[in-house]
Design a protein around this motif. Sequence first.
Motif, PDB file in Angstrom:
ATOM      1  N   PRO A  11      18.577 -22.657  -1.990  1.00  0.00           N
ATOM      2  CA  PRO A  11      19.628 -23.543  -0.604  1.00  0.00           C
ATOM      3  C   PRO A  11      20.327 -24.547  -1.828  1.00  0.00           C
ATOM      4  CG  PRO A  11      17.369 -23.129   0.208  1.00  0.00           C
ATOM      5  CD  PRO A  11      17.210 -22.791  -1.224  1.00  0.00           C
ATOM      6  N   GLY A  12      21.632 -24.622  -1.502  1.00  0.00           N
ATOM      7  CA  GLY A  12      22.267 -25.712  -2.310  1.00  0.00           C
ATOM      8  C   GLY A  12      22.511 -25.456  -3.864  1.00  0.00           C
ATOM      9  N   LYS A  13      22.246 -24.217  -4.318  1.00  0.00           N
ATOM     10  CA  LYS A  13      22.149 -23.862  -5.687  1.00  0.00           C
ATOM     11  C   LYS A  13      23.115 -22.595  -6.010  1.00  0.00           C
ATOM     12  CE  LYS A  13      17.998 -26.209  -7.201  1.00  0.00           C
ATOM     13  NZ  LYS A  13      16.546 -26.133  -8.090  1.00  0.00           N
ATOM     14  N   GLU A  14      23.244 -22.627  -7.380  1.00  0.00           N
ATOM     15  CA  GLU A  14      24.044 -21.367  -7.483  1.00  0.00           C
ATOM     16  C   GLU A  14      23.124 -20.276  -7.858  1.00  0.00           C
ATOM     17  OE1 GLU A  14      28.020 -23.504  -9.532  1.00  0.00           O
ATOM     18  OE2 GLU A  14      26.661 -22.010 -10.891  1.00  0.00           O
ATOM     19  N   ARG A  15      23.825 -19.214  -7.669  1.00  0.00           N
ATOM     20  CA  ARG A  15      22.747 -17.834  -7.970  1.00  0.00           C
ATOM     21  C   ARG A  15      22.560 -17.772  -9.527  1.00  0.00           C
ATOM     22  NH1 ARG A  15      24.527 -12.302  -5.128  1.00  0.00           N
ATOM     23  NH2 ARG A  15      24.561 -13.771  -3.550  1.00  0.00           N
ATOM     24  N   GLU A  16      21.412 -17.595  -9.652  1.00  0.00           N
ATOM     25  CA  GLU A  16      21.104 -17.506 -11.139  1.00  0.00           C
ATOM     26  C   GLU A  16      20.450 -16.237 -11.592  1.00  0.00           C
ATOM     27  OE1 GLU A  16      17.970 -20.146 -12.676  1.00  0.00           O
ATOM     28  OE2 GLU A  16      16.672 -19.744 -11.040  1.00  0.00           O
ATOM     29  N   LEU A  17      20.548 -15.578 -12.669  1.00  0.00           N
ATOM     30  CA  LEU A  17      19.761 -14.384 -13.193  1.00  0.00           C
ATOM     31  C   LEU A  17      18.443 -14.798 -13.740  1.00  0.00           C
ATOM     32  CD1 LEU A  17      20.027 -11.499 -14.332  1.00  0.00           C
ATOM     33  CD2 LEU A  17      20.775 -12.588 -16.574  1.00  0.00           C
ATOM     34  N   VAL A  18      17.640 -14.074 -12.876  1.00  0.00           N
ATOM     35  CA  VAL A  18      16.290 -14.047 -13.145  1.00  0.00           C
ATOM     36  C   VAL A  18      15.472 -13.248 -14.193  1.00  0.00           C
ATOM     37  CG1 VAL A  18      13.858 -13.991 -12.094  1.00  0.00           C
ATOM     38  CG2 VAL A  18      15.831 -14.977 -10.806  1.00  0.00           C
ATOM     39  N   ALA A  19      15.922 -12.024 -14.161  1.00  0.00           N
ATOM     40  CA  ALA A  19      15.304 -10.933 -14.903  1.00  0.00           C
ATOM     41  C   ALA A  19      16.586  -9.771 -15.184  1.00  0.00           C
ATOM     42  CB  ALA A  19      14.008 -10.446 -14.989  1.00  0.00           C
ATOM     43  N   ALA A  20      16.368  -9.187 -16.294  1.00  0.00           N
ATOM     44  CA  ALA A  20      17.170  -7.985 -16.293  1.00  0.00           C
ATOM     45  C   ALA A  20      16.346  -6.958 -17.085  1.00  0.00           C
ATOM     46  CB  ALA A  20      18.603  -8.105 -17.157  1.00  0.00           C
ATOM     47  N   ILE A  21      16.665  -5.551 -16.912  1.00  0.00           N
ATOM     48  CA  ILE A  21      16.108  -4.515 -17.706  1.00  0.00           C
ATOM     49  C   ILE A  21      17.031  -3.397 -17.946  1.00  0.00           C
ATOM     50  CG2 ILE A  21      15.420  -3.299 -15.600  1.00  0.00           C
ATOM     51  CD1 ILE A  21      12.764  -2.725 -17.014  1.00  0.00           C
ATOM     52  N   THR A  22      16.957  -2.918 -19.376  1.00  0.00           N
ATOM     53  CA  THR A  22      18.036  -1.931 -19.660  1.00  0.00           C
ATOM     54  C   THR A  22      17.814  -0.580 -18.922  1.00  0.00           C
ATOM     55  OG1 THR A  22      16.371  -1.352 -21.378  1.00  0.00           O
ATOM     56  CG2 THR A  22      18.460  -3.059 -22.087  1.00  0.00           C
ATOM     57  N   ARG A  23      18.763   0.297 -19.151  1.00  0.00           N
ATOM     58  CA  ARG A  23      18.729   1.614 -18.402  1.00  0.00           C
ATOM     59  C   ARG A  23      17.330   2.311 -18.588  1.00  0.00           C
ATOM     60  NH1 ARG A  23      23.963   4.656 -20.107  1.00  0.00           N
ATOM     61  NH2 ARG A  23      23.361   3.781 -22.136  1.00  0.00           N
ATOM     62  N   THR A  24      16.978   2.201 -19.682  1.00  0.00           N
ATOM     63  CA  THR A  24      15.686   3.142 -19.986  1.00  0.00           C
ATOM     64  C   THR A  24      14.517   2.258 -19.850  1.00  0.00           C
ATOM     65  OG1 THR A  24      15.475   2.391 -22.340  1.00  0.00           O
ATOM     66  CG2 THR A  24      16.981   4.598 -21.856  1.00  0.00           C
ATOM     67  N   GLY A  25      14.677   1.026 -19.273  1.00  0.00           N
ATOM     68  CA  GLY A  25      13.477   0.222 -19.200  1.00  0.00           C
ATOM     69  C   GLY A  25      12.893  -0.247 -20.518  1.00  0.00           C
ATOM     70  N   GLY A  26      13.495   0.060 -21.728  1.00  0.00           N
ATOM     71  CA  GLY A  26      12.842  -0.458 -22.933  1.00  0.00           C
ATOM     72  C   GLY A  26      13.030  -1.839 -23.400  1.00  0.00           C
ATOM     73  N   HIS A  27      13.889  -2.476 -22.597  1.00  0.00           N
ATOM     74  CA  HIS A  27      14.063  -3.955 -22.977  1.00  0.00           C
ATOM     75  C   HIS A  27      14.284  -4.832 -21.872  1.00  0.00           C
ATOM     76  CE1 HIS A  27      15.241  -7.381 -25.641  1.00  0.00           C
ATOM     77  NE2 HIS A  27      15.959  -7.456 -24.801  1.00  0.00           N
ATOM     78  N   SER A  28      13.750  -5.992 -21.872  1.00  0.00           N
ATOM     79  CA  SER A  28      13.968  -6.844 -20.659  1.00  0.00           C
ATOM     80  C   SER A  28      13.976  -8.123 -20.973  1.00  0.00           C
ATOM     81  CB  SER A  28      12.866  -6.679 -19.626  1.00  0.00           C
ATOM     82  OG  SER A  28      11.699  -6.888 -20.425  1.00  0.00           O
ATOM     83  N   ASN A  29      14.744  -9.023 -20.169  1.00  0.00           N
ATOM     84  CA  ASN A  29      14.810 -10.375 -20.572  1.00  0.00           C
ATOM     85  C   ASN A  29      14.909 -11.499 -19.339  1.00  0.00           C
ATOM     86  OD1 ASN A  29      17.711  -9.095 -20.745  1.00  0.00           O
ATOM     87  ND2 ASN A  29      18.064 -11.294 -19.930  1.00  0.00           N
ATOM     88  N   TYR A  30      14.333 -12.680 -19.757  1.00  0.00           N
ATOM     89  CA  TYR A  30      14.313 -13.429 -18.335  1.00  0.00           C
ATOM     90  C   TYR A  30      14.765 -14.728 -18.527  1.00  0.00           C
ATOM     91  CZ  TYR A  30      10.420  -9.823 -17.791  1.00  0.00           C
ATOM     92  OH  TYR A  30       9.597  -8.700 -17.760  1.00  0.00           O
ATOM     93  N   VAL A  31      14.865 -15.517 -17.541  1.00  0.00           N
ATOM     94  CA  VAL A  31      15.273 -16.880 -17.553  1.00  0.00           C
ATOM     95  C   VAL A  31      14.210 -17.640 -17.969  1.00  0.00           C
ATOM     96  CG1 VAL A  31      14.774 -17.289 -15.195  1.00  0.00           C
ATOM     97  CG2 VAL A  31      16.385 -18.795 -16.428  1.00  0.00           C
ATOM     98  N   ASP A  32      14.185 -18.896 -18.862  1.00  0.00           N
ATOM     99  CA  ASP A  32      13.009 -19.458 -19.132  1.00  0.00           C
ATOM    100  C   ASP A  32      11.874 -19.960 -18.100  1.00  0.00           C
ATOM    101  OD1 ASP A  32      14.753 -21.197 -22.062  1.00  0.00           O
ATOM    102  OD2 ASP A  32      14.030 -19.263 -21.754  1.00  0.00           O
ATOM    103  N   SER A  33      12.504 -20.261 -17.007  1.00  0.00           N
ATOM    104  CA  SER A  33      11.566 -20.864 -16.044  1.00  0.00           C
ATOM    105  C   SER A  33      10.395 -19.730 -15.399  1.00  0.00           C
ATOM    106  CB  SER A  33      12.257 -21.380 -14.905  1.00  0.00           C
ATOM    107  OG  SER A  33      13.292 -20.482 -14.357  1.00  0.00           O
ATOM    108  N   VAL A  34      10.760 -18.601 -15.598  1.00  0.00           N
ATOM    109  CA  VAL A  34       9.922 -17.636 -15.294  1.00  0.00           C
ATOM    110  C   VAL A  34       9.190 -16.470 -16.343  1.00  0.00           C
ATOM    111  CG1 VAL A  34      11.166 -17.368 -13.269  1.00  0.00           C
ATOM    112  CG2 VAL A  34      11.352 -15.653 -15.047  1.00  0.00           C
ATOM    113  N   LYS A  35       9.357 -17.057 -17.471  1.00  0.00           N
ATOM    114  CA  LYS A  35       8.843 -16.237 -18.737  1.00  0.00           C
ATOM    115  C   LYS A  35       7.339 -16.340 -18.557  1.00  0.00           C
ATOM    116  CE  LYS A  35      12.760 -16.199 -22.067  1.00  0.00           C
ATOM    117  NZ  LYS A  35      13.139 -16.651 -23.327  1.00  0.00           N
ATOM    118  N   GLY A  36       6.735 -15.264 -18.651  1.00  0.00           N
ATOM    119  CA  GLY A  36       5.151 -15.560 -18.839  1.00  0.00           C
ATOM    120  C   GLY A  36       4.639 -15.159 -17.507  1.00  0.00           C
ATOM    121  N   ARG A  37       5.558 -15.318 -16.077  1.00  0.00           N
ATOM    122  CA  ARG A  37       4.832 -15.260 -14.895  1.00  0.00           C
ATOM    123  C   ARG A  37       5.546 -14.064 -14.239  1.00  0.00           C
ATOM    124  NH1 ARG A  37       6.426 -19.006 -11.396  1.00  0.00           N
ATOM    125  NH2 ARG A  37       8.271 -19.620 -12.311  1.00  0.00           N
ATOM    126  N   PHE A  38       6.967 -13.885 -14.472  1.00  0.00           N
ATOM    127  CA  PHE A  38       7.516 -12.607 -13.883  1.00  0.00           C
ATOM    128  C   PHE A  38       7.768 -11.410 -14.766  1.00  0.00           C
ATOM    129  CE2 PHE A  38      10.282 -15.248 -10.495  1.00  0.00           C
ATOM    130  CZ  PHE A  38       9.153 -16.014 -10.311  1.00  0.00           C
TER     131      PHE A  38
END
Length: 118
Positions: free
Chosen positions: A41-68
């Motif tokens: 609420p009151g904040k912009e939409r942010e990217l949390v996590a993404a994954i490539t088409r094959t699932g071989g690579h993913s990346n995360y926003v710093d605030s969720v690394k190690g938890r998501f």
Amino acid sequence: QVQLVESGGGLVQPGGSLRLSCAASGFTFSNLRMSWYRQAPGKERELVAAITRTGGHSNYVDSVKGRFTISRDNAKNTVYLEMNTLKADDTAVYYCSGYNEITNLRYWGQGTQVTVSS
């Protein structure tokens, strides 16, 4: 008809876990890079996590690394977001998104609410 349908949101206590799912239909799922975004609420939409088409690579926003953890099952046309050690700051509407790099089209789900509160 292109559809992304999220599920798995809800109310959870701090420190708890949830697993979000996003089921895709109407297109070739393996052609899309998949992502999870969130908007509090009151904040912009942010990217949390993404994954490539094959699932071989993913990346995360710093605030969720190690938890998501983002994962996908192309045989089931589904992408997941495993969320552990949830915090109040993780409270948001979570959206599934798919991006086709060839057509430059992005698709969105309707969102699922995640509330972290005691």
